[in-house]
Design a protein around this motif. Structure first.
Motif, PDB file in Angstrom:
ATOM      1  N   ILE A   1       0.840  -1.206   0.000  1.00 26.34           N
ATOM      2  CA  ILE A   1       0.000   0.000   0.000  1.00 26.34           C
ATOM      3  C   ILE A   1       0.872   1.251   0.000  1.00 26.34           C
ATOM      4  O   ILE A   1       0.636   2.204  -0.767  1.00 26.34           O
ATOM      5  N   ILE A   2       1.897   1.275   0.860  1.00 28.15           N
ATOM      6  CA  ILE A   2       2.770   2.450   0.942  1.00 28.15           C
ATOM      7  C   ILE A   2       3.486   2.699  -0.377  1.00 28.15           C
ATOM      8  O   ILE A   2       3.541   3.839  -0.867  1.00 28.15           O
ATOM      9  N   VAL A   3       4.040   1.646  -0.969  1.00 27.91           N
ATOM     10  CA  VAL A   3       4.744   1.795  -2.249  1.00 27.91           C
ATOM     11  C   VAL A   3       3.779   2.250  -3.345  1.00 27.91           C
ATOM     12  O   VAL A   3       4.124   3.086  -4.197  1.00 27.91           O
ATOM     13  N   SER A   4       2.539   1.738  -3.310  1.00 31.63           N
ATOM     14  CA  SER A   4       1.548   2.097  -4.327  1.00 31.63           C
ATOM     15  C   SER A   4       1.141   3.566  -4.236  1.00 31.63           C
ATOM     16  O   SER A   4       0.728   4.164  -5.237  1.00 31.63           O
ATOM     17  N   VAL A   5       1.236   4.135  -3.028  1.00 29.14           N
ATOM     18  CA  VAL A   5       0.923   5.556  -2.852  1.00 29.14           C
ATOM     19  C   VAL A   5       2.164   6.409  -3.105  1.00 29.14           C
ATOM     20  O   VAL A   5       2.098   7.451  -3.781  1.00 29.14           O
ATOM     21  N   TRP A   6       3.289   5.973  -2.589  1.00 25.67           N
ATOM     22  CA  TRP A   6       4.531   6.748  -2.659  1.00 25.67           C
ATOM     23  C   TRP A   6       5.023   6.892  -4.102  1.00 25.67           C
ATOM     24  O   TRP A   6       5.405   7.990  -4.531  1.00 25.67           O
ATOM     25  N   THR A   7       5.006   5.811  -4.857  1.00 24.18           N
ATOM     26  CA  THR A   7       5.583   5.831  -6.202  1.00 24.18           C
ATOM     27  C   THR A   7       4.916   6.852  -7.122  1.00 24.18           C
ATOM     28  O   THR A   7       5.597   7.685  -7.734  1.00 24.18           O
ATOM     29  N   PRO A   8       3.577   6.845  -7.281  1.00 24.87           N
ATOM     30  CA  PRO A   8       2.978   7.839  -8.185  1.00 24.87           C
ATOM     31  C   PRO A   8       3.077   9.273  -7.677  1.00 24.87           C
ATOM     32  O   PRO A   8       3.090  10.214  -8.477  1.00 24.87           O
ATOM     33  N   LEU A   9       3.166   9.445  -6.339  1.00 24.39           N
ATOM     34  CA  LEU A   9       3.314  10.805  -5.812  1.00 24.39           C
ATOM     35  C   LEU A   9       4.671  11.393  -6.171  1.00 24.39           C
ATOM     36  O   LEU A   9       4.786  12.575  -6.487  1.00 24.39           O
ATOM     37  N   VAL A  10       5.705  10.558  -6.118  1.00 23.52           N
ATOM     38  CA  VAL A  10       7.060  11.017  -6.423  1.00 23.52           C
ATOM     39  C   VAL A  10       7.314  11.051  -7.924  1.00 23.52           C
ATOM     40  O   VAL A  10       8.078  11.897  -8.414  1.00 23.52           O
ATOM     41  N   HIS A  11       6.658  10.169  -8.657  1.00 23.96           N
ATOM     42  CA  HIS A  11       6.898  10.045 -10.105  1.00 23.96           C
ATOM     43  C   HIS A  11       5.577  10.229 -10.861  1.00 23.96           C
ATOM     44  O   HIS A  11       4.846   9.254 -11.071  1.00 23.96           O
TER      45      HIS A  11
ATOM     46  N   ASP B   1       5.034  10.563 -13.904  1.00 23.41           N
ATOM     47  CA  ASP B   1       4.986   9.771 -15.122  1.00 23.41           C
ATOM     48  C   ASP B   1       4.454   8.367 -14.845  1.00 23.41           C
ATOM     49  O   ASP B   1       3.767   7.774 -15.690  1.00 23.41           O
ATOM     50  N   VAL B   2       4.749   7.841 -13.660  1.00 25.23           N
ATOM     51  CA  VAL B   2       4.207   6.534 -13.280  1.00 25.23           C
ATOM     52  C   VAL B   2       2.698   6.630 -13.102  1.00 25.23           C
ATOM     53  O   VAL B   2       1.947   5.751 -13.556  1.00 25.23           O
ATOM     54  N   ALA B   3       2.234   7.694 -12.455  1.00 27.53           N
ATOM     55  CA  ALA B   3       0.792   7.890 -12.283  1.00 27.53           C
ATOM     56  C   ALA B   3       0.095   7.989 -13.635  1.00 27.53           C
ATOM     57  O   ALA B   3      -1.003   7.434 -13.831  1.00 27.53           O
ATOM     58  N   ASN B   4       0.731   8.659 -14.581  1.00 26.10           N
ATOM     59  CA  ASN B   4       0.141   8.763 -15.917  1.00 26.10           C
ATOM     60  C   ASN B   4       0.014   7.405 -16.587  1.00 26.10           C
ATOM     61  O   ASN B   4      -0.973   7.122 -17.282  1.00 26.10           O
ATOM     62  N   ARG B   5       1.013   6.545 -16.377  1.00 20.57           N
ATOM     63  CA  ARG B   5       0.945   5.204 -16.976  1.00 20.57           C
ATOM     64  C   ARG B   5      -0.163   4.381 -16.323  1.00 20.57           C
ATOM     65  O   ARG B   5      -0.852   3.618 -16.997  1.00 20.57           O
TER      66      ARG B   5
ATOM     67  N   PRO C   1      -3.934   1.448 -22.464  1.00 25.40           N
ATOM     68  CA  PRO C   1      -4.722   0.352 -21.860  1.00 25.40           C
ATOM     69  C   PRO C   1      -4.197  -0.093 -20.502  1.00 25.40           C
ATOM     70  O   PRO C   1      -4.703  -1.062 -19.939  1.00 25.40           O
ATOM     71  N   ASN C   2      -3.182   0.595 -19.940  1.00 25.73           N
ATOM     72  CA  ASN C   2      -2.563   0.126 -18.692  1.00 25.73           C
ATOM     73  C   ASN C   2      -3.557   0.007 -17.549  1.00 25.73           C
ATOM     74  O   ASN C   2      -3.474  -0.914 -16.732  1.00 25.73           O
ATOM     75  N   ILE C   3      -4.509   0.949 -17.482  1.00 25.15           N
ATOM     76  CA  ILE C   3      -5.455   0.927 -16.371  1.00 25.15           C
ATOM     77  C   ILE C   3      -6.301  -0.342 -16.378  1.00 25.15           C
ATOM     78  O   ILE C   3      -6.740  -0.833 -15.332  1.00 25.15           O
ATOM     79  N   LEU C   4      -6.520  -0.918 -17.554  1.00 26.26           N
ATOM     80  CA  LEU C   4      -7.287  -2.160 -17.652  1.00 26.26           C
ATOM     81  C   LEU C   4      -6.528  -3.320 -17.008  1.00 26.26           C
ATOM     82  O   LEU C   4      -7.138  -4.227 -16.431  1.00 26.26           O
TER      83      LEU C   4
END
Length: 335
Positions: free
Chosen positions: A207-217, A219-223, A228-231
């Motif tokens: 959970i922590i990594v899933s929140v931390w990664t897109p907040l810091v990056h 571009d990761v949140a955009n992916r 189709p990545n969200i699927l």
């Protein structure tokens, strides 16, 4: 339509690294668990569960490194230059625990505690170093003129320190569930007790990594949220929760192989989330597998060898685990 060699090699490398996490993860996890098991006979039993197969588990690490050099030499040069220090520590830890693995069986009673500590420390160093390298890889590298241009300690960040600790916890859970499957009696009961908090800790880490990664990056949140990545990514959180629940439920009964299989699936979900986050870059944040690929001729030539070698590795690995299947009892096993 031509064959997409970079894509094939990316799949092979991803498969090799995942196999390494699976095969050597519980092996390292046993060393991580040593400080929680003071009894010498129990420690011998723990080591005997992997004694026939432990050195073969690291074949996948060699395969992954060799494949990266053969197929993506640009990525190999950048990644190893950027992560030289944690990878050096990892190799040192693996060598040290390998020596301790063999020597603890030959040592007399006065020297055995030293080799037990060496085995545990080697496991912690190797695992933590892998986590530091993983965190540094996710953070990305500073590249200029197709070469690493960052500092020698760029990999050392709060995020990489967290992933270092996180991988120790994840391997400890793998070790617990492996020993639940391979042992019985008091040692198995101790592992069941340790597996419960370890499972919840791994869930918290995900959970922590899933929140931390897109907040810091960003571009990761955009992916994550782009088609189709969200699927592919959308089912992952639900599957993580369901898998965690399944592990905890099995631990309340008389568990055998179930917790280990579900733990493998839980780590695979984390691995798949990482792949979705970084795809198609092999050198984050911006060098794709096609940009880093070597000449098509060399990729095609080495692919022939890989397609011959990988089935052989899978065959002898499956056979060795089949031969040494079943519970390991005190006093039985490696000598």
């Amino acid at each position: 339509m031509g064959i997409d060699l970079p894509l094939i090699w990316a799949i092979i490398i991803a498969f090799g690294l995942m196999m390494y996490v699976i095969m050597d993860g519980f092996d390292l996890g046993i060393g991580i668990l040593f400080p929680f098991v003071p009894d010498r006979d129990d420690r011998d039993t723990m080591v005997n569960t992997v004694a026939p197969v432990w050195d073969g588990n690291e074949t996948w690490l060699v395969l992954g490194g060799a494949a990266l050099l053969a197929a993506f030499p640009l990525a190999y040069s950048i990644i190893l230059s950027a992560l030289y220090f944690p990878l050096f520590l990892m190799l040192g830890g693996l060598i040290w625990r390998g020596v301790a693995f063999e020597f603890r069986f030959k040592a007399n009673d006065s020297h055995k505690p030293f080799w037990d500590k060496a085995f545990a420390w080697g496991s912690y160093i190797a695992t933590c170093s892998q986590g530091l390298a993983l965190g540094g890889f996710i953070n990305g590298f500073e590249v200029k003129d197709a070469a690493f241009s960052g500092g020698v300690l760029d990999w050392l960040t709060p995020f990489s320190l967290f992933t270092g600790v996180a991988l120790v916890v994840a391997y400890a859970l793998l070790g617990c569930t492996w020993l639940i499957m391979k042992t019985e009696g008091e040692l198995q009961r101790r592992m069941i007790k340790l597996a419960r908090p370890a499972t919840l800790a791994v869930l918290a880490i995900i959970i922590i990594v899933s929140v931390w990664t897109p907040l810091v990056h960003p571009d990761v949140a955009n992916r994550w949220f782009a088609l189709p990545n969200i699927l592919f990514f959308a089912p992952v959180p639900a599957l993580v929760l369901a898998t965690t629940w399944a592990i905890l439920r099995l631990l309340r009964g008389e568990p055998h192989v179930g917790p280990f299989l579900f733990t493998l699936f839980l780590l695979f979900l984390g691995y798949s989330g990482l792949a979705i986050s970084l795809w198609p870059n092999i050198v984050p944040p911006a060098i794709s597998i096609w940009e880093a690929a070597g000449p098509a001729e060399s990729m095609g030539f080495t692919l022939v060898g890989a397609l011959l070698v990988i089935p052989c590795i899978l065959a002898y690995t499956a056979w060795s685990y089949y031969v040494f299947r079943g519970k390991v009892k005190p006093g039985e096993g490696y000598h």
